[in-house]
Design an enzyme around this catalytic site. Sequence first.
Site, PDB file in Angstrom:
ATOM      1  N   LYS B 238       0.843  -1.180   0.000  1.00 39.14           N
ATOM      2  CA  LYS B 238       0.000   0.000   0.000  1.00 39.14           C
ATOM      3  C   LYS B 238       0.891   1.247   0.000  1.00 39.14           C
ATOM      4  CE  LYS B 238      -0.669   1.045   4.879  1.00 39.14           C
ATOM      5  NZ  LYS B 238      -0.327   2.432   4.919  1.00 39.14           N
ATOM      6  N   HIS B 268      -1.169  -4.803   5.763  1.00 39.58           N
ATOM      7  CA  HIS B 268      -0.620  -5.687   6.808  1.00 39.58           C
ATOM      8  C   HIS B 268      -1.560  -5.832   7.996  1.00 39.58           C
ATOM      9  CE1 HIS B 268       0.813  -1.780   8.357  1.00 39.58           C
ATOM     10  NE2 HIS B 268       0.645  -2.333   9.531  1.00 39.58           N
ATOM     11  N   LYS B 272      -2.771  -9.355  10.976  1.00 38.41           N
ATOM     12  CA  LYS B 272      -2.641  -9.360  12.439  1.00 38.41           C
ATOM     13  C   LYS B 272      -3.530 -10.437  13.045  1.00 38.41           C
ATOM     14  CE  LYS B 272      -1.289  -4.558  13.139  1.00 38.41           C
ATOM     15  NZ  LYS B 272      -0.068  -4.765  13.932  1.00 38.41           N
ATOM     16  N   GLU B 306      -2.168   6.361  16.836  1.00 41.94           N
ATOM     17  CA  GLU B 306      -0.719   6.216  16.927  1.00 41.94           C
ATOM     18  C   GLU B 306      -0.162   7.337  17.780  1.00 41.94           C
ATOM     19  OE1 GLU B 306       0.883   6.009  12.927  1.00 41.94           O
ATOM     20  OE2 GLU B 306       0.897   3.836  13.154  1.00 41.94           O
ATOM     21  N   HIS B 330      -6.648   0.580   6.315  1.00 41.95           N
ATOM     22  CA  HIS B 330      -6.856  -0.086   7.607  1.00 41.95           C
ATOM     23  C   HIS B 330      -8.284   0.111   8.135  1.00 41.95           C
ATOM     24  CE1 HIS B 330      -2.673  -0.511   7.283  1.00 41.95           C
ATOM     25  NE2 HIS B 330      -2.286   0.536   7.978  1.00 41.95           N
ATOM     26  N   LYS B 430      -2.213  10.647  14.138  1.00 45.87           N
ATOM     27  CA  LYS B 430      -0.854  10.549  14.672  1.00 45.87           C
ATOM     28  C   LYS B 430      -0.727  11.487  15.857  1.00 45.87           C
ATOM     29  CE  LYS B 430       1.641   8.768  10.777  1.00 45.87           C
ATOM     30  NZ  LYS B 430       2.007   7.528  11.488  1.00 45.87           N
TER      31      LYS B 430
END
Lengths: 406, 579
Positions: B238, B268, B272, B306, B330, B430
């Site tokens: 991505k 990804h 998980k 994050e 995501h 973030k």
Amino acid sequence: MTADLEQPRSVTFMPGEEGRPVLAWRSRASSIEGIQTELARIWAHPTMQRDIDLDHDGVIDRQIGARTSVMNLVVVARRPETGERCAATIHALTGRHPSRTLIVTPADPDGPSWFDANIQAHCMVASETAPATCAETIYLTCGGESGRHLEAIIAPLLIHDLPVTLWWPDEPPLPTHVSASALEVCDRLVIDGSSWHGTGLTQLRRMAAFQQRRPVAISDFALIRQSRWREAIASVFDRPDVLPFVSHVRAITVTYAEHDDSGIEAPNLVKPVYHVAWLASRLGMRVSRRLAPESAGFSAALRNGRVEVPVTIRPMQSELPAGTTLRVEIQAAIQRSVLRADITAEQEAVHARVWLDDERILERGFSALRRTDLDLLAEVIETGGRDPVAVETLAMAAAIIGEAPP
Amino acid sequence: MTETATPRRRRVPRGTPGTPETKPGEPEPEVAPESAPDKTPHPAPRPKDAPRTMRELRLARAAGRKRSARPKVNPLRMGLRLERVPDPSVLVLFGATGDLAHRKVVPALYHLWRSNLLPHEFVVLCLGRRPYSPETLRAEYRASLEKYSRVLPIDETAWRSFARRIFYERLDFGDPAGFDQLVTRLEHLDLEHGTEGNHLYYLATQPSAFAEIVAQLGRVGLDHERHEGGWRRVIIEKPFGHDLQSAIRLNREVGKVFRESQVYRIDHYLGKETVRNLLVFRFGNGIFEPIWNRRHIDHVQITVAESIGVENRGSFYEETGASRDFLQNHLLQLMSLVAMEPPATFEANPLRDEKVKVMRAVSEMTPERVQADVVRGQYGSGWVEGKPVVGYREEPEVDPESETETFIAARLEIDDWRWGGVPFYLRSGKRLPKRATEIAVQFKDVPHRLFRDASAEPEPNLLAMRIQPDEGIMLRFAAKVPGLGIDVRSVSMDFTYGSAFTVDSPDAYETLILDTLLGDASLFTRADEVEAAWSIVTPIIDTWANEGPPDFPNYEAGSWGPEAAHALVARDDRKWRRI
């Protein structure tokens, strides 16, 4: 039954290091009713509760150390120290597979009937904000008649409708009355064939017979420990050009550790026999000659289609524990092509070397740690139902051993 | 026998002149072979020796079985971790000197190798622009393992044997001659290492290089799969495109060379452990499905937070922002897993079909809806985890007047029978107070408050699925406080996955790379899935582009985002769950 011996004593629960179980409750009882009362009191006691703002929403949440109900784990230990060792392993698994654990030690079978229970709760927090996960452990010492009717003690203390795993760390639980009563209540039996006295083969045969009679799933640490060997052996035949040889195995040799060659103390042969039994059962072989002693070790013969496959189980002087597998050698042949595989293992690695017509075609080592009782018990718990590979291996092992084990 | 009775059909690569275009994700077109009578609908004539009765068919098959003494699978693998190991193969790593290769790809490959999950005949051919020798690159990878490996210390024996399989070639992705040489190099590697022509191309490069690399691979024929084995697969990282049009373009470019079944687009998050468990939780338990709908669920919140800033990826982040970096992949992936219908089977296409349906059912994001239901933010300076941090505009490689969003919150609705009227609140940012990913399903309140006199009103039931860091599932419900009165309080029942010290879960990249080598695309996004996600996000980006400059920075580092994000939820008389 007598009255409770002493008042319950709680231990203030101070969450310790993350992921480490700490003792949060301890009390004693001497009757089933007393134990049940204590178990109920654990969770009502103020020290087992924390009022904290778990989700930071300004609302205070009452966090109760959660009793978890994954399963019932029953350990029947003949000696108190064995029980302690098992308890340490189980406590280390509190966060991962918390269970109600009963550690039962029969004592003084000819004396009067009595029993004593030490009730504990261990709690663990996975992180600072995570709620505590707690599990109960009940140490039971049963004397006299009580110790002969374990099912009458175990059954009322089990959490309803949860699977029961019986861990029998000593000699196999057959064929005594004590073991028969304990086996009545369990769905899975955990044993360690490599710890049995003598060659262990008589006991192995009994376990195979028991497996045939009862639908209990049997998990043998001795067999589970060998999974790293099995991975290495299987990897020999992963290559497409080598795969055809898997149906044409012509000889199997297993070398095991021995400390002295006096022959006074027979080393445990369960693991070497398991290697052969696993290979034979997976490859659809039949037993044509049962295991028998020979000048250096033992020999047997299998039948692979119309071809007889000699099996050799031989000792070698080593500092490793007696009975530890040192090497597995397999020979296979298709017409004039001969494949030879040699698998060895060390503390943290397994090595596979393969030759085709004397030319080395594979040499590989990979990390595969020897597993502790903790790892093995965790795997056993995670496995659901009967493992068909284990069932067939045990049955084949019994067939190789025969009626009169060497 | 059956081959002679029924002529085999062959596949035509997409983009072949004269063949109808198919949409990504649709089944590949099949055409009859040249020898077959194209113009007539009649089946091919039956060969004389073809079986006529069931008995003949059974005997013929039994005879066939008898002849094939060669086992197709390794019987010794039954019950082991992998019942099938990946085929011998070469992993061709484009962008091998880049950050992703060092941080994720090579550590994942090393762990797969040391765990004996890769075939012995496995080679990594690293490609990059830098003038490295293989030894230099291996030394760099070794140093990276010290930093990024999830298991330390490094197993030197395993590393040495793995490092011997790492090769390096300098390649400018725009240089056709380099790709011509790549063909020869791969042929040599296949011969030397017995990798049988199986090639996995891993595009760990800047997204701008994807189309060029794929085109070059097609030009030199490295996409062609061979009849006698020799598969070709491509992993694309991505972001896949930067808006809907570019994603469609890229899909078209990739589709000209590779069939959809050869393409593995990585997100990804899907690798998980807990995300995969989400499917088990939903479809492996009977008690949740009956209440998993608009009648019982009030709303759903998905948070991907994050605490880090953009670190040394300022220039990358300037071009992406939170909408492209998190929402498009995501967040929407998690939403589709929560909202999807049960797939018919747990295979790649049925699974992805259901996810696509969810994305296509999301209400259109008109400019008015974007203004009302989407909030963007950019962090200023502040304190995170006890340390002072600079604002986004002061980060390296970031424009001091940057308008890139580092936070996004959106209220989406899925217009279907299951979810109509249930808002899905998604947020990601973030420099938020902590790193946490969670899906919270808030159930509706009880229809009748029986315990009005209780000192504290119980909160509605809530099911929270934590994806990181404390992986687990929490259910909140009401319970009576012991005593004479009827005091009701909310209590939590918490299921925590094994604590980190005992559980050795594989990294998402290990799972995904292994799946690719095994040819399992379940955890990868399909072309139409990517486009469906972009069709939600692109109108948001377009609307912002047409608005005036945003009032950035609008949230302090270490806070839970701009005030408008709280207002977005408060407007519906709800609040974000504080994590």
